[in-house]
Structures are given as structure tokens and as C-alpha cells.
Design a protein around this motif. Structure first.
Motif, PDB file in Angstrom:
ATOM      1  N   THR A  43       0.836  -1.191   0.000  1.00 13.82           N
ATOM      2  CA  THR A  43       0.000   0.000   0.000  1.00 13.82           C
ATOM      3  C   THR A  43       0.874   1.246   0.000  1.00 13.82           C
ATOM      4  O   THR A  43       2.058   1.182   0.353  1.00 13.82           O
TER       5      THR A  43
ATOM      6  N   GLY B 146       0.275   2.742   6.631  1.00 16.11           N
ATOM      7  CA  GLY B 146       1.541   3.043   5.972  1.00 16.11           C
ATOM      8  C   GLY B 146       2.278   4.172   6.650  1.00 16.11           C
ATOM      9  O   GLY B 146       1.730   4.903   7.481  1.00 16.11           O
TER      10      GLY B 146
ATOM     11  N   ASN C 222       1.647  -0.988  -6.157  1.00 17.18           N
ATOM     12  CA  ASN C 222       0.557  -1.041  -5.181  1.00 17.18           C
ATOM     13  C   ASN C 222      -0.483  -2.084  -5.560  1.00 17.18           C
ATOM     14  O   ASN C 222      -1.512  -2.206  -4.908  1.00 17.18           O
TER      15      ASN C 222
ATOM     16  N   SER D  61       2.803  -4.774   2.565  1.00 18.22           N
ATOM     17  CA  SER D  61       1.707  -3.893   2.975  1.00 18.22           C
ATOM     18  C   SER D  61       1.593  -3.883   4.491  1.00 18.22           C
ATOM     19  O   SER D  61       1.775  -4.900   5.159  1.00 18.22           O
TER      20      SER D  61
ATOM     21  N   ASP E 105       5.112  -8.945  -0.346  1.00 16.72           N
ATOM     22  CA  ASP E 105       3.997  -8.038  -0.087  1.00 16.72           C
ATOM     23  C   ASP E 105       4.230  -7.438   1.296  1.00 16.72           C
ATOM     24  O   ASP E 105       3.998  -8.076   2.317  1.00 16.72           O
TER      25      ASP E 105
END
Length: 257
Positions: free
Chosen positions: A105, A235, A198, A231, A229
């Protein structure tokens, strides 16, 4: 001393040219023998050249901002990533011509980590190129319009490491997709690529608009690739915004008092 400076300039020994008088003075004070003096002189010249080479490689890579591995906060990520981070930071993936695909993200740290790996590679003597994918498409179209696409592609293939940032933030037209595919296909197996995106793989078709082309691009990139990943629920940019808002509220309260 003038002769030393002139001779050093002709031999392109910039450190000796700039520092010979100081080093000779130090050698006299410390009573260095000739061998130690000469070794020290040459060692410092080598160090200057190494520093200059690293500086030039970092500049030529076109990083928009400098980020370093020492500043990358691994504690924010699942501990399962720790062995993988350690593996990638050896930079052996470059020697093995392996790719890295960083999915996450906005604010997850993808660009920071990719840039830090790139700067570490520059410091190890590797040639690196950093480019945002939208800008890369523009450059490819300009090269094609000037009949320079072959030259651009051959130069692209020669880098030890290419970092392509922000795949997924801007969609492409058919011509842009084909240009990117051909560029990546020509580089396949010749050097490493780091992609930050993303989008998970299943979402790439929305970007490229063609299932066959999408599958072929993923096949080229995912072959011999490390896929992470990273994410996070919140964030880094989100955390910075919250901190900024908190500080602003405190400042407003102080003013009210």
C-alpha cells in the motif's frame, strides 16, 4: 611542490595533487619511512577515487531522493520478512540476475527499500538506474519518435540493476504497454529489476488492459523473482500525517492558552 602538483595533474592523481604538501609535512613529523609514506599516499588516492566513483554512480542512477538501508525500519514489518531482508541486502540477487517485486500500500516503504538497495549496489560498484514507470513510458515514446529506441533499449539492458518505481499508479495506452513489454523482454535474463507496485498480480490486467500481454509481463518479471507483499495496515505516510495533526493540535492549544 609545483612539480609534484603538475605531475599529479598529468597523471590524474587528484588527491596527491591537492594534499601532497600536507602529507609530506606529516611524514616528516612522524618520521615515516619511504615505504610507509608511499603506501599511505597511494591508499588515500585510491580512497578518493573510490568515493568519486560511488558519487558518480549514485548521481547517474537518478534517484529522486537518497534513502539508505540503515534508515529502513524493519521493526515495522512482520518478523517473517527478516530473513528475506537479510538475504536481499547481501545483493547476491544482482549477481544472480534475479528480480524483486515489492508489493504494498502507499507509504508501506517500497520506494525507500528499493532506493536503499540501489544505493547499496552503487556502493558495491554496480551500475544502477532508477525510473518511475510513468516517466519511463514517456522516455520510451520519445526515443521511438526520434528513432532512438534501439539505443535506449541496449543502454537499459547494460545496467546491473534497474529499479522501476510506482507501477500501477498510472495506466498505459496500448502503445505504452507494448513498449514496456518489449523493453522488459529484451532485458530478461541480462540483469536484475526491482519493481515497486501497489497492485497484486491479479490486478495487473486492469493496468495493461490485455490478459495475454499481462500474463507475459508477469512471466518475465516473476521468473527468478523475490516477491514480497510488505503492505502494512497503516503506511508510513499515514503515521506521519497523524503525527503532524497531533503536533498541529498541540500548537493550536498552546496558542489558545
Amino acid at each position: 611542490m609545483t612539480n609534484i602538483q603538475e605531475l599529479s595533474s598529468r597523471l590524474k592523481l587528484s588527491y596527491i595533487r591537492d594534499n601532497a604538501e600536507t602529507l609530506i609535512g606529516e611524514a616528516r613529523q612522524t618520521q615515516q619511512d619511504y615505504a610507509d609514506f608511499l603506501q599511505n599516499l597511494l591508499l588515500r588516492e585510491v580512497e578518493r577515487r573510490t568515493e568519486n566513483t560511488i558519487t558518480r554512480r549514485i548521481k547517474d542512477a537518478k534517484f529522486p531522493i537518497k534513502k539508505y538501508l540503515v534508515d529502513f525500519d524493519r521493526a515495522k514489518y512482520d518478523k517473517a520478512f527478516t530473513p528475506k531482508f537479510k538475504e536481499l541486502e547481501t545483493l547476491e540477487f544482482i549477481d544472480n540476475k534475479e528480480n524483486i517485486i515489492l508489493i504494498g500500500t502507499p507509504g508501506a516503504g517500497k520506494t525507500h527499500y528499493a532506493t536503499a538497495l540501489g544505493i547499496a549496489a552503487c556502493m558495491k560498484g554496480k551500475s544502477v538506474l532508477f525510473a518511475s514507470v510513468p516517466n519511463l513510458i514517456v522516455e520510451l515514446k520519445e526515443a521511438m519518435s526520434q528513432n532512438q529506441l534501439g539505443i535506449y533499449s541496449r543502454k537499459f539492458e547494460r545496467y546491473n540493476l534497474v529499479i522501476l518505481d510506482e507501477l500501477g499508479y498510472v495506466s498505459f495506452d496500448k502503445a505504452g504497454c507494448e513498449l514496456l513489454f518489449n523493453l522488459l523482454s529484451n532485458r530478461h535474463g541480462k540483469g536484475s529489476i526491482v519493481i515497486t507496485t501497489n497492485l497484486a498480480f491479479e490486478q495487473w490486467e486492469n493496468l495493461f488492459k490485455d490478459p495475454v500481454l499481462t500474463g507475459a509481463i508477469i512471466d518475465r518479471l516473476a521468473h527468478k523473482a523475490h516477491v514480497l507483499d510488505i503492505s502494512r495496515e497503516q503506511g508510513g505516510r499515514f503515521e506521519e500525517t497523524i503525527a503532524w495533526m497531533s503536533n498541529k493540535k498541540l500548537s493550536e492549544n498552546d496558542d489558545a492558552d
